[in-house]
Design a protein around this motif. Structure first.
Motif, PDB file in Angstrom:
ATOM      1  N   VAL A 204       0.804  -1.226   0.000  1.00 46.92           N
ATOM      2  CA  VAL A 204       0.000   0.000   0.000  1.00 46.92           C
ATOM      3  C   VAL A 204       0.841   1.281   0.000  1.00 46.92           C
ATOM      4  O   VAL A 204       0.287   2.368  -0.089  1.00 46.92           O
ATOM      5  CB  VAL A 204      -0.983   0.046   1.198  1.00 46.92           C
ATOM      6  CG1 VAL A 204      -2.051  -1.008   1.063  1.00 46.92           C
ATOM      7  CG2 VAL A 204      -0.251  -0.089   2.516  1.00 46.92           C
ATOM      8  N   ARG A 205       2.153   1.191   0.142  1.00 47.85           N
ATOM      9  CA  ARG A 205       2.959   2.417   0.265  1.00 47.85           C
ATOM     10  C   ARG A 205       4.086   2.439  -0.753  1.00 47.85           C
ATOM     11  O   ARG A 205       4.573   1.396  -1.185  1.00 47.85           O
ATOM     12  CB  ARG A 205       3.550   2.525   1.672  1.00 47.85           C
ATOM     13  CG  ARG A 205       2.484   2.486   2.759  1.00 47.85           C
ATOM     14  CD  ARG A 205       3.128   2.652   4.104  1.00 47.85           C
ATOM     15  NE  ARG A 205       2.158   2.620   5.174  1.00 47.85           N
ATOM     16  CZ  ARG A 205       1.862   1.538   5.887  1.00 47.85           C
ATOM     17  NH1 ARG A 205       2.474   0.391   5.639  1.00 47.85           N
ATOM     18  NH2 ARG A 205       0.985   1.609   6.866  1.00 47.85           N
ATOM     19  N   TYR A 206       4.478   3.649  -1.081  1.00 49.33           N
ATOM     20  CA  TYR A 206       5.591   3.794  -2.025  1.00 49.33           C
ATOM     21  C   TYR A 206       6.350   5.072  -1.726  1.00 49.33           C
ATOM     22  O   TYR A 206       5.842   5.976  -1.066  1.00 49.33           O
ATOM     23  CB  TYR A 206       5.081   3.816  -3.471  1.00 49.33           C
ATOM     24  CG  TYR A 206       4.090   4.928  -3.761  1.00 49.33           C
ATOM     25  CD1 TYR A 206       2.721   4.665  -3.753  1.00 49.33           C
ATOM     26  CD2 TYR A 206       4.509   6.229  -4.034  1.00 49.33           C
ATOM     27  CE1 TYR A 206       1.799   5.673  -4.009  1.00 49.33           C
ATOM     28  CE2 TYR A 206       3.604   7.239  -4.276  1.00 49.33           C
ATOM     29  CZ  TYR A 206       2.249   6.963  -4.272  1.00 49.33           C
ATOM     30  OH  TYR A 206       1.342   7.960  -4.525  1.00 49.33           O
ATOM     31  N   PRO A 281      13.357   1.406  -1.869  1.00 50.54           N
ATOM     32  CA  PRO A 281      13.541   0.617  -0.652  1.00 50.54           C
ATOM     33  C   PRO A 281      14.337  -0.655  -0.960  1.00 50.54           C
ATOM     34  O   PRO A 281      14.095  -1.311  -1.980  1.00 50.54           O
ATOM     35  CB  PRO A 281      12.102   0.290  -0.227  1.00 50.54           C
ATOM     36  CG  PRO A 281      11.278   1.390  -0.817  1.00 50.54           C
ATOM     37  CD  PRO A 281      11.936   1.733  -2.116  1.00 50.54           C
ATOM     38  N   ALA A 282      15.295  -0.966  -0.080  1.00 51.71           N
ATOM     39  CA  ALA A 282      16.153  -2.133  -0.318  1.00 51.71           C
ATOM     40  C   ALA A 282      15.329  -3.419  -0.307  1.00 51.71           C
ATOM     41  O   ALA A 282      15.653  -4.376  -0.998  1.00 51.71           O
ATOM     42  CB  ALA A 282      17.239  -2.197   0.746  1.00 51.71           C
ATOM     43  N   ALA A 283      14.258  -3.413   0.475  1.00 49.24           N
ATOM     44  CA  ALA A 283      13.431  -4.625   0.541  1.00 49.24           C
ATOM     45  C   ALA A 283      11.973  -4.244   0.394  1.00 49.24           C
ATOM     46  O   ALA A 283      11.552  -3.157   0.828  1.00 49.24           O
ATOM     47  CB  ALA A 283      13.650  -5.321   1.880  1.00 49.24           C
ATOM     48  N   TYR A 284      11.218  -5.110  -0.249  1.00 52.91           N
ATOM     49  CA  TYR A 284       9.788  -4.905  -0.409  1.00 52.91           C
ATOM     50  C   TYR A 284       9.085  -5.842   0.557  1.00 52.91           C
ATOM     51  O   TYR A 284       9.347  -7.057   0.562  1.00 52.91           O
ATOM     52  CB  TYR A 284       9.386  -5.217  -1.860  1.00 52.91           C
ATOM     53  CG  TYR A 284       7.902  -5.238  -2.085  1.00 52.91           C
ATOM     54  CD1 TYR A 284       7.166  -4.047  -2.109  1.00 52.91           C
ATOM     55  CD2 TYR A 284       7.218  -6.439  -2.278  1.00 52.91           C
ATOM     56  CE1 TYR A 284       5.791  -4.070  -2.323  1.00 52.91           C
ATOM     57  CE2 TYR A 284       5.845  -6.461  -2.492  1.00 52.91           C
ATOM     58  CZ  TYR A 284       5.140  -5.277  -2.511  1.00 52.91           C
ATOM     59  OH  TYR A 284       3.785  -5.292  -2.710  1.00 52.91           O
ATOM     60  N   ALA A 285       8.249  -5.273   1.434  1.00 57.56           N
ATOM     61  CA  ALA A 285       7.528  -6.116   2.393  1.00 57.56           C
ATOM     62  C   ALA A 285       6.263  -6.638   1.713  1.00 57.56           C
ATOM     63  O   ALA A 285       5.414  -5.838   1.314  1.00 57.56           O
ATOM     64  CB  ALA A 285       7.166  -5.303   3.630  1.00 57.56           C
ATOM     65  N   PRO A 286       6.133  -7.955   1.541  1.00 54.13           N
ATOM     66  CA  PRO A 286       4.962  -8.467   0.809  1.00 54.13           C
ATOM     67  C   PRO A 286       3.640  -8.233   1.549  1.00 54.13           C
ATOM     68  O   PRO A 286       2.589  -8.192   0.944  1.00 54.13           O
ATOM     69  CB  PRO A 286       5.253  -9.964   0.654  1.00 54.13           C
ATOM     70  CG  PRO A 286       6.369 -10.267   1.580  1.00 54.13           C
ATOM     71  CD  PRO A 286       7.076  -8.999   1.924  1.00 54.13           C
TER      72      PRO A 286
END
Ligand code: CTP
Length: 400
Positions: A204-206, A281-286
Motif C-alpha cells: 500500500v505504500r511507495y 527501498p532495499a526490501a519490499y515487504a509483501p
C-alpha cells in the motif's frame, strides 16, 4: 473584439456525440463556433443539440439561407476549421476536392488552418485509399490527428477511435495560437519519459515524487504536431493520452528504464522529462508494514536506482541519437545544472528551479536549456508547450 470564428465540421460516425464536448470546450475557451454537420452526422446527433450548444444557427445544406451564400461565406470567415469526427468518406472527399455538401464546400473555400480528427474502424483507417488521402491532406498542410487505439463502436478494439475531445481541443488551441508548424520532426522517432516513478515499500505504500507529467505530455503533443512518431513512457500520470502518441506505462524506475531503453533502440532523440526516484527501498515487504505499540518504526534502508539518463548518454542505442535531460534544482540552479550536464553526458539539459509553487503540477514553466557545446537558451515563464517547442527547436538543429 470579435471572438475567433471556428467551424466545427461533424461527419457521420458514432463518435459524433463526442464532438458535443469538443464544441463545449471551444465555446468555453471563447470561440464563436459554427457547426456544419453532414446529413449522416444528423443521424447520430440532431440539429437542436448543435444549435443549443453553439448558440448559433446550424447550417446543414447549401440550400439554406442561399441569399447569404453560406457555401462560400462560412469557410471564408473561419479562422480554423476542425472536422471531428472525420470519417473515411469525408477524408476522401476533402482529399479529392469534391464539393457535394456544405461541409466539403466549406473545406474548399477555407484559407485558414484545417484540422481533421479521424474516427473509423481499423480496417478503414489502414486501407491504402484512406492512407493516401491522409497523406494528400497532410502534404497540403492540413493537420490530420492520428486516431487513438481502443474500443470502437461495437465490441471490437483497435486503432481508429476519436481522440479525447480535450486532446482535439488542445490541437485546435495550438494551431490557432501558432498556425500549422512546418513538420520539422517528420520521419523522426522521439521517445519522451514523463511523470514520476513510485518505488513500492509494501503493497500500500511507495516512495514517490510530485511530478504531474505535464511537461512530458507537452513535449509529446508538440512533437506529434511537428510530425514525429512519438513514444511516451508515462510513469504514474493522470492525464489523457496525447493524440497521436504511442503511450507505454511504467511504475518504477526499473520499469521506466526497461521501457525507455526498448523504445530508444531506433529513436532519433530521447527526452528524459520524468522525475526518476534515485533510491528505492532495499526490501519490499509483501505484507503491509504494521505499527507496534511501544516500538519505534524500523528505519527504511534504500538502495540506488540506475541512472537512466547517464546510461543512455553513454550507450547511445542508435548512432547519432540526441539525449536530453531535465534538472530540477532548488539552489544554485545554473551551477548545479552545468555540473549535472557534464556528469550525465547528455546533449541538452533543461534546468528549472523547483519550489513550493514552481514547475510541479503547474501549467507554466521557465527554464534555461544548457547545451554540451556551451550554449545557453533562456526560456521565459510561459506555457509548458512553449518550453517544449524550444527544446524541439534545439533538437531539430542538432539532428540536421
Ligand atoms: N534521471 C534518470 N535516472 C535517475 C535519476 C534521474 O534518468 N535515476 C534523469 C531524470 O529523468 C532527469 C535527469 O536525470 O532528466 C536529472 O534528474 P535530477 O533528479 O534533477 O538529477 P539527479 O541525477 O537525481 O541528481 P541530484 O539528485 O543529485 O540532483
Amino acid at each position: 473584439m470579435a471572438r475567433p470564428q471556428v467551424v466545427l465540421g461533424v461527419s457521420g460516425g458514432i463518435a459524433a456525440y463526442k464532438a458535443c464536448e469538443l464544441l463545449r470546450r471551444l465555446t468555453e475557451s471563447g470561440h464563436d463556433v459554427r457547426v456544419v454537420p453532414t446529413d449522416s452526422a444528423l443521424h447520430f446527433v440532431g440539429e437542436a443539440t448543435w444549435s443549443a450548444l453553439s448558440g448559433n444557427p446550424v447550417s446543414t445544406r447549401v440550400w439554406d439561407d442561399v441569399h447569404q451564400v453560406p457555401h462560400v461565406r462560412i469557410g471564408q470567415g473561419a479562422e480554423l476549421v476542425v472536422v471531428a469526427p472525420a470519417t473515411a468518406d469525408v477524408l476522401a472527399r476533402a482529399a479529392h476536392g469534391l464539393a457535394g455538401d456544405l461541409l466539403t464546400n466549406t473545406l474548399l473555400t477555407a484559407r485558414c488552418p484545417v484540422v481533421f480528427a479521424p474516427a473509423m474502424h481499423t480496417e478503414m483507417w489502414e486501407h491504402p485509399a484512406t492512407q493516401e488521402n491522409v497523406a494528400t491532406l497532410r502534404r497540403r498542410g492540413c493537420v490530420v490527428v492520428e486516431p487513438a487505439v481502443g474500443r470502437l463502436t461495437g465490441a471490437d478494439t483497435g486503432k481508429g477511435r476519436l481522440p479525447e475531445p480535450a486532446e482535439i481541443h488542445e490541437v485546435c488551441r495550438r494551431v490557432l495560437a501558432r498556425g500549422v508548424l512546418p513538420p520539422d520532426l517528420r520521419g523522426r522517432h522521439v521517445v519522451i519519459s514523463a511523470g514520476g516513478t513510485r518505488e513500492p515499500l509494501d503493497p500500500v505504500r511507495y516512495l514517490g515524487n510530485r511530478s504531474s507529467g505535464k511537461q512530458g505530455y507537452a513535449l509529446a503533443r508538440t512533437a506529434v504536431a511537428r510530425g514525429a512518431r512519438v513514444t511516451l513512457v508515462a510513469a504514474n500520470t493522470a492525464l489523457p493520452d496525447p493524440a497521436g502518441a504511442d503511450v507505454v506505462t511504467a511504475g518504477t524506475a526499473e520499469q521506466l528504464r526497461e521501457a525507455v531503453l526498448k523504445a530508444a533502440a531506433d529513436a532519433d532523440a530521447v527526452v528524459m522529462a520524468a522525475a526518476v526516484a534515485d533510491f528505492r527501498p532495499a526490501a519490499y515487504a509483501p505484507g503491509k508494514i504494521k505499527k507496534r505499540d511501544g516500538e519505534d518504526p524500523a528505519p527504511v534502508a534504500l538502495v540506488r536506482n540506475p541512472d537512466i539518463l547517464a546510461e543512455l548518454s553513454a550507450s547511445r542505442p542508435r548512432p547519432g541519437q540526441l539525449v536530453v535531460g531535465f534538472a530540477a534544482e532548488t539552489d544554485d540552479v545554473l551551477a548545479n545544472g552545468r555540473a549535472k550536464l557534464a556528469r550525465k553526458g547528455c546533449d541538452l539539459l533543461v534546468v528549472n528551479e523547483v519550489g513550493e509553487r514552481k514547475a510541479f503540477g503547474s501549467e507554466e514553466n521557465e527554464a534555461v536549456i544548457l547545451a554540451a557545446d556551451g550554449s545557453e537558451t533562456s526560456v521565459p515563464y510561459g506555457p509548458k508547450e512553449a518550453l517544449a517547442d524550444r527544446v524541439w527547436d534545439l533538437v531539430v538543429t542538432r539532428l540536421t
